[in-house]
Write an enzyme that holds these catalytic residues in place. Structure first.
Site, PDB file in Angstrom:
ATOM      1  N   PRO A  84      52.301  27.051   3.033  1.00 49.33           N
ATOM      2  CA  PRO A  84      52.709  25.659   2.782  1.00 49.33           C
ATOM      3  C   PRO A  84      54.174  25.414   3.160  1.00 49.33           C
ATOM      4  O   PRO A  84      54.607  24.271   3.212  1.00 49.33           O
ATOM      5  CB  PRO A  84      52.510  25.476   1.276  1.00 49.33           C
ATOM      6  N   GLU A 122      51.984  33.708  -4.223  1.00 44.46           N
ATOM      7  CA  GLU A 122      53.097  32.796  -4.424  1.00 44.46           C
ATOM      8  C   GLU A 122      54.231  33.148  -3.484  1.00 44.46           C
ATOM      9  O   GLU A 122      54.773  32.323  -2.791  1.00 44.46           O
ATOM     10  CB  GLU A 122      53.605  32.934  -5.872  1.00 44.46           C
ATOM     11  N   ARG A 177      38.829  24.288  20.336  1.00 40.80           N
ATOM     12  CA  ARG A 177      38.091  23.180  20.943  1.00 40.80           C
ATOM     13  C   ARG A 177      38.815  22.525  22.108  1.00 40.80           C
ATOM     14  O   ARG A 177      38.194  21.817  22.899  1.00 40.80           O
ATOM     15  CB  ARG A 177      37.687  22.149  19.882  1.00 40.80           C
ATOM     16  N   ASP A 182      40.234  11.939  21.802  1.00 40.66           N
ATOM     17  CA  ASP A 182      40.401  12.213  20.371  1.00 40.66           C
ATOM     18  C   ASP A 182      41.503  11.357  19.763  1.00 40.66           C
ATOM     19  O   ASP A 182      42.470  11.009  20.443  1.00 40.66           O
ATOM     20  CB  ASP A 182      40.836  13.666  20.146  1.00 40.66           C
TER      21      ASP A 182
HETATM   22  N1  ADE Z   1      48.389  28.436   2.325  1.00 38.90           N
HETATM   23  C1  ADE Z   1      48.336  27.759   1.170  1.00 38.90           C
HETATM   24  N2  ADE Z   1      48.485  26.446   1.367  1.00 38.90           N
HETATM   25  C2  ADE Z   1      48.640  26.265   2.709  1.00 38.90           C
HETATM   26  C3  ADE Z   1      48.845  25.141   3.533  1.00 38.90           C
HETATM   27  N3  ADE Z   1      48.938  23.903   3.058  1.00 38.90           N
HETATM   28  N4  ADE Z   1      48.965  25.341   4.862  1.00 38.90           N
HETATM   29  C4  ADE Z   1      48.905  26.575   5.366  1.00 38.90           C
HETATM   30  N5  ADE Z   1      48.703  27.683   4.638  1.00 38.90           N
HETATM   31  C5  ADE Z   1      48.571  27.533   3.311  1.00 38.90           C
END
Ligand code: ADE
Length: 230
Positions: free
Chosen positions: A87, A114, A151, A166
């Site tokens: 994230p 985490e 793709r 697309d």
């Molecule tokens: N791992 C956990 N959440 C994620 C996300 N939003 N994007 C990529 N990998 C992740």
């Protein structure tokens, strides 16, 4: 293209690579997928891959040793593009899918923790996030990346299934589509699509794309306007 995936849950990928367009791309030798369970590389007695954080705090931290040994066991890893899904990465976009589809070899690292030992990051080129939300692990994110990259590799999808129109390719969401029947429970297909007048059809489609994008994705609409001279 060769794609190697470092994961603690290789089974999660089995359905993904054995169905639909992914399976076809693999069968036609356009993509090769290699799964690596980095737990197998742990030098600890119980195959541990995590440990307590230095300095204290909640949660466990993914250790560098199993990831490093797994990564460096991969043929050609030095020259591959090495990505961590997390994230904390830059947000993945369609333009990135096109860019990555030109690579010969990509390695994707999926974490389930985490925290990563910061030194893991030193062995990767960058981090990618699939959006502003947190998943329990990187596997679904890796599949999203791989699907969207695959793709757009030439010859993976046929001209009929073309990705040229697309959403996002020109900063616009796609126009509506209709197929038979011409009328369903009183809902009619728009007249303009029935008369074979291609110029008018294209104008109608562009108008629908613009209106939808302006309403749902004003950020994209702004970009479109900037790139198409207001
Ligand atoms: N791992 C956990 N959440 C994620 C996300 N939003 N994007 C990529 N990998 C992740």
């Amino acid at each position: 293209m060769r794609i190697d995936i470092l994961t603690l849950f290789p089974e999660m990928f089995k359905g993904f690579i054995s169905e639909s367009i992914m399976a076809r791309a693999i069968k036609n030798n356009l993509v090769e997928i290699h799964l690596h369970d980095f737990r197998e590389f742990s030098e600890s007695k119980h195959k541990k891959v995590d440990d307590y954080p230095y300095g204290g705090g909640a949660g466990m931290v993914l250790s560098v040793q199993p990831v490093y040994d797994c990564l460096t066991s991969i043929d050609g890893y030095e020259d591959a593009l090495k990505i961590i899904v997390s994230p904390q990465g830059e947000t993945f976009k369609q333009s990135k899918a096109y860019e990555l589809s030109n690579k010969d070899h990509i390695i994707i690292m999926c974490g389930h923790y985490e925290g990563y030992d910061e030194r893991i990051r030193d062995y990767f080129d960058y981090e990618v996030s699939i959006g502003d939300y947190v998943l329990t692990g990187g596997e679904l994110a890796a599949m999203v990346l791989i699907d969207s990259i695959t793709r757009v590799i030439p010859d993976v999808i046929s001209k009929d299934e073309s990705h040229i129109n697309d959403s996002f390719n020109n900063n616009l969401l796609e126009h509506p589509h209709y197929t038979r029947p011409r009328e369903f429970k009183g809902k009619e297909v728009p007249e303009v699509l029935l008369n074979g007048h291609h110029k008018r059809i294209n104008e109608w489609r562009l108008d629908k794309s613009l209106k939808k994008t302006k309403k749902i994705r004003p950020d994209l609409y702004k970009k479109y306007k900037e790139e198409n001279n207001g």
